[in-house]
Write a protein that holds these residues in place. Structure first.
Motif, PDB file in Angstrom:
ATOM      1  N   ARG A  97      25.424  37.289  25.550  1.00 49.51           N
ATOM      2  CA  ARG A  97      26.933  37.774  24.364  1.00 49.51           C
ATOM      3  C   ARG A  97      26.104  37.254  23.105  1.00 49.51           C
ATOM      4  O   ARG A  97      26.178  38.477  22.451  1.00 49.51           O
ATOM      5  CB  ARG A  97      27.767  36.565  23.908  1.00 49.51           C
ATOM      6  CG  ARG A  97      28.287  37.101  25.420  1.00 49.51           C
ATOM      7  CD  ARG A  97      29.395  36.086  24.908  1.00 49.51           C
ATOM      8  NE  ARG A  97      31.022  36.650  26.073  1.00 49.51           N
ATOM      9  CZ  ARG A  97      32.069  37.101  26.261  1.00 49.51           C
ATOM     10  NH1 ARG A  97      32.649  37.475  24.422  1.00 49.51           N
ATOM     11  NH2 ARG A  97      33.057  37.176  27.112  1.00 49.51           N
ATOM     12  N   SER A  98      25.275  37.071  23.052  1.00 45.69           N
ATOM     13  CA  SER A  98      24.016  37.136  21.376  1.00 45.69           C
ATOM     14  C   SER A  98      22.747  37.831  20.944  1.00 45.69           C
ATOM     15  O   SER A  98      22.619  37.699  19.780  1.00 45.69           O
ATOM     16  CB  SER A  98      23.664  35.477  21.511  1.00 45.69           C
ATOM     17  OG  SER A  98      22.138  35.096  23.149  1.00 45.69           O
ATOM     18  N   GLU A 129      27.843  41.163  32.032  1.00 46.09           N
ATOM     19  CA  GLU A 129      27.356  40.145  30.946  1.00 46.09           C
ATOM     20  C   GLU A 129      27.297  38.888  31.825  1.00 46.09           C
ATOM     21  O   GLU A 129      27.332  37.829  32.975  1.00 46.09           O
ATOM     22  CB  GLU A 129      28.593  39.449  30.331  1.00 46.09           C
ATOM     23  CG  GLU A 129      28.461  38.433  29.529  1.00 46.09           C
ATOM     24  CD  GLU A 129      30.318  37.886  29.315  1.00 46.09           C
ATOM     25  OE1 GLU A 129      31.535  38.763  29.452  1.00 46.09           O
ATOM     26  OE2 GLU A 129      30.774  37.137  28.782  1.00 46.09           O
TER      27      GLU A 129
ATOM     28  N   ASN B   5      27.619  41.102  21.847  1.00 44.05           N
ATOM     29  CA  ASN B   5      30.099  40.049  21.597  1.00 44.05           C
ATOM     30  C   ASN B   5      30.575  41.291  21.223  1.00 44.05           C
ATOM     31  O   ASN B   5      31.546  41.392  21.398  1.00 44.05           O
ATOM     32  CB  ASN B   5      29.738  38.657  21.049  1.00 44.05           C
ATOM     33  CG  ASN B   5      30.570  38.140  21.337  1.00 44.05           C
ATOM     34  OD1 ASN B   5      30.911  37.911  22.739  1.00 44.05           O
ATOM     35  ND2 ASN B   5      31.001  36.726  20.312  1.00 44.05           N
ATOM     36  N   PHE B 326      32.025  41.186  27.973  1.00 44.17           N
ATOM     37  CA  PHE B 326      31.649  41.331  26.951  1.00 44.17           C
ATOM     38  C   PHE B 326      32.971  41.203  25.952  1.00 44.17           C
ATOM     39  O   PHE B 326      32.975  40.127  24.607  1.00 44.17           O
ATOM     40  CB  PHE B 326      31.183  41.868  25.818  1.00 44.17           C
ATOM     41  CG  PHE B 326      29.476  42.200  26.557  1.00 44.17           C
ATOM     42  CD1 PHE B 326      28.407  40.930  26.323  1.00 44.17           C
ATOM     43  CD2 PHE B 326      29.577  42.959  27.393  1.00 44.17           C
ATOM     44  CE1 PHE B 326      27.674  40.995  27.262  1.00 44.17           C
ATOM     45  CE2 PHE B 326      28.047  43.034  28.517  1.00 44.17           C
ATOM     46  CZ  PHE B 326      27.744  42.279  28.127  1.00 44.17           C
ATOM     47  N   LYS B 329      37.780  37.206  27.552  1.00 49.23           N
ATOM     48  CA  LYS B 329      37.115  36.239  28.371  1.00 49.23           C
ATOM     49  C   LYS B 329      37.877  35.522  29.480  1.00 49.23           C
ATOM     50  O   LYS B 329      39.045  35.298  29.574  1.00 49.23           O
ATOM     51  CB  LYS B 329      37.392  35.275  26.913  1.00 49.23           C
ATOM     52  CG  LYS B 329      36.882  36.016  25.596  1.00 49.23           C
ATOM     53  CD  LYS B 329      35.933  35.475  24.864  1.00 49.23           C
ATOM     54  CE  LYS B 329      35.889  36.076  24.055  1.00 49.23           C
ATOM     55  NZ  LYS B 329      34.885  35.703  23.099  1.00 49.23           N
TER      56      LYS B 329
END
Lengths: 330, 330
Positions: A97-98, A129, B5, B326, B329
């Motif tokens: 994600r980063s 992901e 993200n 991404f 959640k």
């Protein structure tokens, strides 16, 4: 309870393999450099998949561009060992994600550069992901001829490599442990780690000669790869001209390291290791030279099932060791 | 700085794609369910790779056996959409250090069971060390005929699916959010999540009829998949018999949820969605029935580039939404 940590990579693979109903007449046996399927029209489809994982396969100094390119080199190298031209590549990406958009662009550019470098292209893939960067490549090629396996070497065959060994472990030690080296040497070692090259032209030229009896790439290190051919072909090797890089000996001396360990038990080296029937040697060497490559005669296959190497007038017994996931903490 | 993200899966894919030199004459365009390469002998090699990731794709109640099997189903489903028989599978595994030998055995057994279920086998692969479990599969098939793409639907074509939608989101809500459901219903929902099925026999039968004009699997959800065909074919859809599972409406009522959302915007459903030329409808339906499957006529393709669905005497405009890495959640 036994976990992956105690088992090690090779026992994990063996554990998985035991659960599979392996097809009896596969053109390439399970565990060789590539996999293959005989199609109805007689053509053999050749497939390879190999995964690059951030934590274990990407040193901190490696850029995203280089990492993506390396993921392709890893797969092309196995096709190269079997003399198979890559016709297309799939990319399964695992992205944390980063990660920044700029890094994603670099990954895309590195994938494209790697594919172009070996005359092929990315034809599809998927994105997921993940916690760590994962670049899993599947490479496709095809052949009309039988694939040269690891198991075809005979006593008396000439053992040869497409280049020298011992550059990547010093490179990793410079990058990770901050060991020093003179500028030129340092550049060569680091280049071996960050910009590895698959010997595709060499592999394609060798396959055309029909002179190879067994082939493997050396991504698990020289010693391990030699033992793989030895095991599969039920022969041994006597190596009297070891393909060791001179710089590795100088570097070892500087840092009080064992140069043989650096040359024999490294990994992530992408030279091809081949056995060649004696009558075909000249043809094979000329074919590789013709493509601008090298083919170094390093020894011969023996009846005795052991790997002996002559170095500094000593005879050394080479152990079956190499890089193994889970067992190494690097 | 923009990261994965904020970008979301589809923009990441687009960012990567922009860096690639895409071959102009690919038999299947980039972004369709599968990828393909025309071989010299005229045969088309069909390839698919898709990665299963522990954190996003494996609910806690799913066993390792089920996870490994699902990784195969995900890939077979895309071949099924294109009517391609799988001829072999490669497995790239990422294994965390803490995983037990018993779990590794279960992964091997699940891979084998999945391959056998669809008449194929594992022909090779590789194993790596990762933080989270990763099962990346590459599937290979071949065809002499052109592959039915997402872009071939014409106004007037019949829109059909191989089954009903809306089972997996309730299943995930039961597993993850502990929502309740009567026993039979609960079993059906959970089964959709833990034991998904690829519609391979249906897909193979449909391809043989030559009556399909566009096909897709529905792993990104019904709404998203319909929009994909709509975009690629430059048509719209009018759906007057939506393929919604009755149980989903009962479950939605119990928990005060929107049943249409559960049916339209789910994902990890593996029904095939196809358009069929009107003259071929009967042939197509009989072919699928002949294999013990279903082919449900749900609507038709329209000139107007929008997706309208008639439900409870209301006309609903379906948005292009679906599961996206991404952005979710879960």
């Amino acid at each position: 309870m036994e976990t992956a940590n105690n088992l090690g990579e090779r026992e994990i693979i063996e554990t998985i393999r035991k659960q599979l109903s392996i097809e009896p007449n596969m053109p390439v046996p399970f565990g060789d450099d590539v996999s293959a399927i005989r199609q109805k029209n007689g053509n053999i489809a050749v497939l390879k998949s190999d995964m690059l994982v951030g934590k274990t396969d990407i040193p901190p100094q490696m850029s995203y561009w280089q990492a993506a390119r390396k993921a392709i080199v890893m797969n092309i190298s196995d096709l190269a060992a079997k003399g198979i031209e890559p016709l297309g590549l799939l990319v399964s990406l695992g992205i944390p994600r980063s990660i920044t958009k700029r890094s994603i662009v670099q990954i895309g550019k590195g994938l494209n550069a790697g594919a172009k470098e070996y005359g092929t292209s990315i034809i599809g893939g998927d994105t997921n992901e993940t916690q760590d960067l994962i670049i899993s490549i599947a490479a496709f090629g095809a052949t009309k001829k039988d694939v040269t396996l690891r198991r075809g070497a005979h006593p008396g065959d000439i053992l040869a490599t497409t280049g020298l060994f011992g550059l990547t472990l010093p490179g990793l030690k410079i990058l990770k442990e901050k060991l020093s080296a003179p500028l030129e040497m340092r550049k060569k070692f680091i280049d071996a780690v960050l910009m590895p090259r698959a010997r595709l032209q060499e592999g394609l030229a060798l396959a055309k000669t029909g002179a190879t009896t067994a082939t493997i790439d050396s991504s698990d290190g020289l010693a391990w790869s030699l033992h793989e051919i030895s095991r599969a072909s039920n022969i041994g090797f006597l190596i009297d001209c070891p393909p060791f890089a001179q710089e590795t000996f100088e570097f070892a001396k500087m840092h009080n390291l064992d140069p043989l360990k650096l040359c024999l038990y490294g990994g992530e080296e992408y030279e091809l290791i081949v056995t060649i029937e004696p009558d075909g040697w000249r043809r094979a060497q000329e074919a590789v030279f013709g493509k601008g490559g090298k083919l170094l005669k390093i020894g011969k296959a023996t009846v005795k099932h052991a790997i002996h190497l002559r170095h500094d007038n000593r005879m050394i017994d080479i152990e079956a060791k190499g890089y193994e996931h889970f067992k190494h903490k690097r």
